[in-house]
Design a protein around this motif. Sequence first.
Motif, PDB file in Angstrom:
ATOM      1  N   PRO A  17       0.958  -1.138   0.043  1.00 36.62           N
ATOM      2  CA  PRO A  17      -0.139  -0.074   0.000  1.00 36.62           C
ATOM      3  C   PRO A  17       1.046   1.599   0.015  1.00 36.62           C
ATOM      4  N   VAL A  18       2.195   1.286   0.503  1.00 39.24           N
ATOM      5  CA  VAL A  18       2.755   2.505   0.715  1.00 39.24           C
ATOM      6  C   VAL A  18       4.035   2.458  -0.162  1.00 39.24           C
ATOM      7  N   ASN A  19       4.390   1.793  -1.245  1.00 36.78           N
ATOM      8  CA  ASN A  19       5.648   1.670  -1.849  1.00 36.78           C
ATOM      9  C   ASN A  19       6.856   1.443  -1.008  1.00 36.78           C
ATOM     10  N   ALA A  58      12.231   2.407   3.565  1.00 35.86           N
ATOM     11  CA  ALA A  58      12.664   0.764   3.670  1.00 35.86           C
ATOM     12  C   ALA A  58      11.520   0.053   4.008  1.00 35.86           C
ATOM     13  N   ASP A  59      11.554  -1.301   3.798  1.00 36.52           N
ATOM     14  CA  ASP A  59      10.362  -2.017   3.954  1.00 36.52           C
ATOM     15  C   ASP A  59      10.882  -2.811   5.575  1.00 36.52           C
ATOM     16  N   VAL A  60      10.144  -2.022   6.485  1.00 36.20           N
ATOM     17  CA  VAL A  60      10.477  -2.332   8.042  1.00 36.20           C
ATOM     18  C   VAL A  60      10.105  -3.799   8.221  1.00 36.20           C
ATOM     19  N   GLU A  62      11.517  -6.296   6.705  1.00 35.33           N
ATOM     20  CA  GLU A  62      12.661  -6.735   6.195  1.00 35.33           C
ATOM     21  C   GLU A  62      13.661  -6.547   7.218  1.00 35.33           C
ATOM     22  N   PHE A  63      13.626  -5.980   8.097  1.00 30.94           N
ATOM     23  CA  PHE A  63      14.770  -5.677   9.201  1.00 30.94           C
ATOM     24  C   PHE A  63      15.075  -6.801   9.932  1.00 30.94           C
ATOM     25  N   GLY A  64      16.177  -7.308  10.139  1.00 33.31           N
ATOM     26  CA  GLY A  64      16.567  -8.360  10.747  1.00 33.31           C
ATOM     27  C   GLY A  64      16.377  -9.673  10.076  1.00 33.31           C
ATOM     28  N   GLY A  94       1.811  12.357  -2.145  1.00 31.70           N
ATOM     29  CA  GLY A  94       1.628  11.504  -1.170  1.00 31.70           C
ATOM     30  C   GLY A  94       2.628  11.712   0.062  1.00 31.70           C
ATOM     31  N   VAL A  95       3.313  10.265   0.387  1.00 26.70           N
ATOM     32  CA  VAL A  95       4.447  10.533   1.645  1.00 26.70           C
ATOM     33  C   VAL A  95       5.721  10.105   0.750  1.00 26.70           C
ATOM     34  N   ALA A  96       6.782  10.865   1.164  1.00 26.41           N
ATOM     35  CA  ALA A  96       8.221  10.419   0.886  1.00 26.41           C
ATOM     36  C   ALA A  96       8.967  10.344   2.102  1.00 26.41           C
ATOM     37  N   LEU A 120      11.743  12.287   7.639  1.00 28.57           N
ATOM     38  CA  LEU A 120      12.713  11.366   7.666  1.00 28.57           C
ATOM     39  C   LEU A 120      12.259  10.646   9.222  1.00 28.57           C
ATOM     40  N   PRO A 121      11.324   9.922   9.386  1.00 27.59           N
ATOM     41  CA  PRO A 121      10.785   9.519  10.736  1.00 27.59           C
ATOM     42  C   PRO A 121      11.660   8.151  11.065  1.00 27.59           C
ATOM     43  N   GLU A 122      12.771   8.097  10.715  1.00 35.48           N
ATOM     44  CA  GLU A 122      13.450   6.819  11.096  1.00 35.48           C
ATOM     45  C   GLU A 122      13.636   6.704  12.917  1.00 35.48           C
ATOM     46  N   ASN A 124      11.679   7.376  14.928  1.00 34.59           N
ATOM     47  CA  ASN A 124      10.272   6.676  15.346  1.00 34.59           C
ATOM     48  C   ASN A 124      10.598   5.295  15.573  1.00 34.59           C
ATOM     49  N   LEU A 125      11.615   4.905  14.804  1.00 29.52           N
ATOM     50  CA  LEU A 125      11.925   3.395  15.168  1.00 29.52           C
ATOM     51  C   LEU A 125      13.231   3.329  15.636  1.00 29.52           C
ATOM     52  N   GLY A 126      13.690   4.058  16.191  1.00 30.52           N
ATOM     53  CA  GLY A 126      15.114   4.321  16.971  1.00 30.52           C
ATOM     54  C   GLY A 126      16.211   3.898  16.019  1.00 30.52           C
ATOM     55  N   ILE A 128      18.586   5.914  12.427  1.00 28.28           N
ATOM     56  CA  ILE A 128      19.019   7.228  11.806  1.00 28.28           C
ATOM     57  C   ILE A 128      18.696   6.991  10.244  1.00 28.28           C
ATOM     58  N   PRO A 129      18.519   7.874   9.368  1.00 30.92           N
ATOM     59  CA  PRO A 129      18.539   7.699   7.955  1.00 30.92           C
ATOM     60  C   PRO A 129      19.541   6.897   7.606  1.00 30.92           C
ATOM     61  N   GLY A 130      19.516   5.923   6.818  1.00 32.82           N
ATOM     62  CA  GLY A 130      20.884   5.141   6.594  1.00 32.82           C
ATOM     63  C   GLY A 130      21.262   4.936   5.350  1.00 32.82           C
ATOM     64  N   ALA A 131      20.615   5.662   4.345  1.00 32.78           N
ATOM     65  CA  ALA A 131      20.783   5.608   2.884  1.00 32.78           C
ATOM     66  C   ALA A 131      21.217   7.118   2.173  1.00 32.78           C
ATOM     67  N   GLY A 132      22.158   7.843   3.251  1.00 32.99           N
ATOM     68  CA  GLY A 132      22.558   9.010   2.752  1.00 32.99           C
ATOM     69  C   GLY A 132      21.937  10.217   3.170  1.00 32.99           C
TER      70      GLY A 132
HETATM   71  C1  3H9 Z   1      14.052   3.592   6.579  1.00 32.51           C
HETATM   72  O1  3H9 Z   1      13.597   3.972   5.643  1.00 32.51           O
HETATM   73  C2  3H9 Z   1      15.442   3.563   6.842  1.00 32.51           C
HETATM   74  C3  3H9 Z   1      16.414   4.077   5.734  1.00 32.51           C
HETATM   75  O2  3H9 Z   1      16.629   5.357   6.204  1.00 32.51           O
HETATM   76  C4  3H9 Z   1      17.699   3.300   5.446  1.00 32.51           C
HETATM   77  C5  3H9 Z   1      17.410   1.811   4.903  1.00 32.51           C
HETATM   78  C6  3H9 Z   1      18.801   1.396   4.517  1.00 32.51           C
HETATM   79  N1  3H9 Z   1       7.609  -0.768   5.746  1.00 32.51           N
HETATM   80  O3  3H9 Z   1       0.294   3.072   8.783  1.00 32.51           O
HETATM   81  P1  3H9 Z   1      -0.699   2.602   8.141  1.00 32.51           P
HETATM   82  C7  3H9 Z   1       2.544  -0.915   6.301  1.00 32.51           C
HETATM   83  S1  3H9 Z   1      13.193   3.327   7.819  1.00 32.51           S
HETATM   84  C8  3H9 Z   1       6.594  -1.908   5.930  1.00 32.51           C
HETATM   85  O4  3H9 Z   1      -1.716   1.751   8.595  1.00 32.51           O
HETATM   86  P2  3H9 Z   1      -1.503   5.124   7.135  1.00 32.51           P
HETATM   87  C9  3H9 Z   1       2.001  -0.819   7.433  1.00 32.51           C
HETATM   88  O5  3H9 Z   1       2.475  -1.674   8.476  1.00 32.51           O
HETATM   89  C10 3H9 Z   1      11.353   3.584   7.420  1.00 32.51           C
HETATM   90  N2  3H9 Z   1       5.430  -1.642   6.057  1.00 32.51           N
HETATM   91  O6  3H9 Z   1      -1.346   3.528   6.934  1.00 32.51           O
HETATM   92  C11 3H9 Z   1       0.264  -1.035   7.172  1.00 32.51           C
HETATM   93  O7  3H9 Z   1       0.296  -2.356   7.042  1.00 32.51           O
HETATM   94  P3  3H9 Z   1      -0.893  -3.356   7.222  1.00 32.51           P
HETATM   95  C12 3H9 Z   1      11.237   4.759   7.455  1.00 32.51           C
HETATM   96  C13 3H9 Z   1       4.805  -0.472   6.206  1.00 32.51           C
HETATM   97  O8  3H9 Z   1      -2.011   5.691   5.736  1.00 32.51           O
HETATM   98  C14 3H9 Z   1       0.251  -0.710   5.804  1.00 32.51           C
HETATM   99  O9  3H9 Z   1       1.549  -0.230   5.314  1.00 32.51           O
HETATM  100  N3  3H9 Z   1       9.691   4.844   6.942  1.00 32.51           N
HETATM  101  C15 3H9 Z   1       5.846   0.706   5.975  1.00 32.51           C
HETATM  102  O10 3H9 Z   1      -2.266   5.614   8.332  1.00 32.51           O
HETATM  103  C16 3H9 Z   1      -0.358   0.792   6.020  1.00 32.51           C
HETATM  104  O11 3H9 Z   1       0.349   1.624   7.099  1.00 32.51           O
HETATM  105  C17 3H9 Z   1       8.605   5.111   8.119  1.00 32.51           C
HETATM  106  O12 3H9 Z   1       9.071   4.881   9.212  1.00 32.51           O
HETATM  107  C18 3H9 Z   1       7.116   0.483   5.874  1.00 32.51           C
HETATM  108  N4  3H9 Z   1       7.908   1.299   5.884  1.00 32.51           N
HETATM  109  O13 3H9 Z   1       0.027   5.594   7.282  1.00 32.51           O
HETATM  110  C19 3H9 Z   1       7.327   5.199   7.752  1.00 32.51           C
HETATM  111  N5  3H9 Z   1       5.172   1.729   6.379  1.00 32.51           N
HETATM  112  O14 3H9 Z   1      -2.119  -2.900   6.251  1.00 32.51           O
HETATM  113  C20 3H9 Z   1       6.422   4.556   8.317  1.00 32.51           C
HETATM  114  C21 3H9 Z   1       3.844   1.386   6.308  1.00 32.51           C
HETATM  115  O15 3H9 Z   1      -0.394  -4.751   6.941  1.00 32.51           O
HETATM  116  N6  3H9 Z   1       5.126   4.267   7.902  1.00 32.51           N
HETATM  117  N7  3H9 Z   1       3.675   0.068   6.229  1.00 32.51           N
HETATM  118  O16 3H9 Z   1      -1.565  -3.072   8.645  1.00 32.51           O
HETATM  119  C22 3H9 Z   1       4.063   5.339   8.275  1.00 32.51           C
HETATM  120  O17 3H9 Z   1       4.503   6.412   8.790  1.00 32.51           O
HETATM  121  C23 3H9 Z   1       2.593   5.277   7.828  1.00 32.51           C
HETATM  122  O18 3H9 Z   1       2.439   3.964   7.651  1.00 32.51           O
HETATM  123  C24 3H9 Z   1       2.183   6.027   6.525  1.00 32.51           C
HETATM  124  C25 3H9 Z   1       0.880   5.588   6.056  1.00 32.51           C
HETATM  125  C26 3H9 Z   1       2.415   7.528   6.773  1.00 32.51           C
HETATM  126  C27 3H9 Z   1       3.333   5.614   5.454  1.00 32.51           C
END
Ligand code: 3H9
Length: 681
Positions: A17-19, A58-60, A62-64, A94-96, A120-122, A124-126, A128-132
């Motif tokens: 649902p959220v790319n 990132a797809d959370v 996948e972590f771990g 939408g969201v980036a 950059l909401p990282e 909230n997951l404890g 930091i941004p990890g891809a630059g």
């Molecule tokens: C990161 O990016 C690290 C990088 O810096 C470095 C990497 C090397 N992954 O919240 P919703 C699922 S860390 C997997 O109910 P909304 C969510 O579980 C990431 N799944 O909808 C739910 O699943 P289900 C930084 C995700 O409209 C469904 O999508 N990004 C992810 O109220 C719908 O979500 C974040 O921390 C994800 N990243 O809100 C963003 N995100 O239907 C975290 C969502 O099975 N996400 N899902 O219950 C959000 O803040 C909100 O989900 C968002 C949508 C605003 C996107």
Amino acid sequence: MYELHGTIAVITLNNPPVNSLSAALRQHIAAAVRQAELDPAVTGLVLIGHTKAFSAGADVTEFGTPLQLAEPMLGQLLAHIEACPKPVVAALSGVALGGGLELALACHGRVALETARLGLPEINLGLIPGAGGTQRLPRLAGLSTALAMIQSGAPQTGKQLAESGLLDQVVAEDLLPAALQRAAELARLGAPFPQARERSLDPVLVQKFVSEQQDKLTPRQRLQSAYTAQLEALSAAASDWPEGLRRERELFLQLQSSSQSQALRYQFFAEREAGKLPVVWQAEPRAVHTVAIIGAGTMGAGIAICALNAGLRVILLEQDDAALQRGQQRVTEHYQSRVQAGKMKATVAAAAEARLVPSTDWTQLVQADLVIEAVFEDLAVKQEVFKKIDAHARPGAVLATNTSYLDVDAIAHMTQRPADVLGLHFFSPANVMKLLEVVRGTHTAADVLATGMALGKTLKKLPVLTGNAFGFIGNRIYNAYRKQCEFMLEDGAWPEEVDSALQAFGLAMGPFAVADLSGLDIAWRMRKAQAASRDPRERYVAILDQLCEQGRLGRKTGAGYYSYSAGRQVKTTDAVVRDIITQASTQRGITRHTLTATDIQRRALLAMVNDAALLLAEGVASRASDIDVVLAQGYGFPRWEGGPVFWARQQDRAALEQDLHTMAAQSGHGFKVADLSVLLD
Ligand code: 3H9
């Protein structure tokens, strides 16, 4: 999806649902970029998402897991895009977020819709941004904007970021044409294309900024390693490019395997799980357009504001004009201050206020699809109000009581329709706190419950289903915890020792500072009401009652457990309080002894864990993670510790069970020891 618009290749991210940037999506993006590179007819690229999301990062999930190691890793993909010989433009709607924004930062141009939410909401997951992100963002938008976004984790709109240096262009609509135009423009200008990495930061300024910010970290931020890591990563942005990226990656990986990040990721999914229960999704919620709120005090007005903000029509009912005017004033002042602070447009505030129907006329209730009673927390008072609601509300309306402790069945029985009655326990201030306990009475119909949960979502709350037991989930556990803290006073600790030990663990406030803030008379009144039914063999700590008898009702009277001069708390308790506590110890025959911060933390947490196990076994909570969500969202439990259940699961089980039995012995008659296996197996 890959398609050509003239000479520009448009790559549409499509991973509902959220790319989130799963391994598969990363591979598809890399392949599409390669295809565009190899096609001589292509002069530029646009990356775009569907309307809900460019990408949530990132797809959370996948972590771990080994999956995340599937190439290309996000950093590799971003390096590939950055080095692309043709210009790449990110089109943001939408969201980036997180890795999604980092993907955009690695592109050569960025065009956003005004409404796009970038962040950059990282944190909230404890993480930091990890891809630059910590390296590119300060180079593009400056240190202050970068830190504000990384530290708060809060997204900002395209409109808010229009002048930040992050975006080339912000448009109200027609995103794709604007992005195509920008890609064509960059192609015409030719290489080298703009890259964040080509910019440099002044090392002296960076170090000065970082050390100033280090000093500004709050005690709670200092307890979380990600806050310090953010500053370290920003500091590395002054180094050369590869070194900055290497340091960021190193910090990210350390955090990713930390227990704090695991706890926060657990909370993230637990919050999303909370509403998903068969009893809720199997029933169709009733439609709610008009809400009536009985009682326009602080709580009623707060609930009214939530409902107005959600676009609902609100009938605010009070018993007389004076009380109604005060309630209406609360709502008006709220909107005035939002507008004055620039947080709400005057037109939006006016439209919200126009949906408010203040009234003292009970016949108005017939218009309501849902009625919320928010009067004084007293069973007899609430029962009287429910008789009246029953007489005036239309058939089929959902009837809710906003009680924090009382028996929902005893209230429902005042009506001819107990199946339509449920509890909606809002937390104060109701327009700020996200938690909502949705209480299921014995007779509550499934669609009424579903309506309560759906209303929670409409109000942008976090609804958690709970059974109808004294204090539901939150106050039941908080009570057990506070009681144990009172035992510790008699055993040898001072209030400030208990409070500071629990704050050092990460609680927003200690229990005695909280009690002073909310007023000791609330608990005193309840204690008096329960006095007749109390088992005289129970260990009962009378310190609070004695403080109240001396007029020490907390902050509002200038003294409670602590004394307050000009509103400021004196950090140690005074002689009066110490005398009362010492006498309480003597009367119980206790020789006071020192309790270390670790002793205090462990006992307080064990008390929570014990009641968590009891109420899970009793079916008051549907699942263990709901308990953790309630404690973290409503009671200041540190999210980075996951909640009492998550905490218990990290402990040595034998030691935990042993300590629980010791605590039971210390707690005296009536302390019920739970079987922890319900939480730990
Ligand atoms: C990161 O990016 C690290 C990088 O810096 C470095 C990497 C090397 N992954 O919240 P919703 C699922 S860390 C997997 O109910 P909304 C969510 O579980 C990431 N799944 O909808 C739910 O699943 P289900 C930084 C995700 O409209 C469904 O999508 N990004 C992810 O109220 C719908 O979500 C974040 O921390 C994800 N990243 O809100 C963003 N995100 O239907 C975290 C969502 O099975 N996400 N899902 O219950 C959000 O803040 C909100 O989900 C968002 C949508 C605003 C996107």
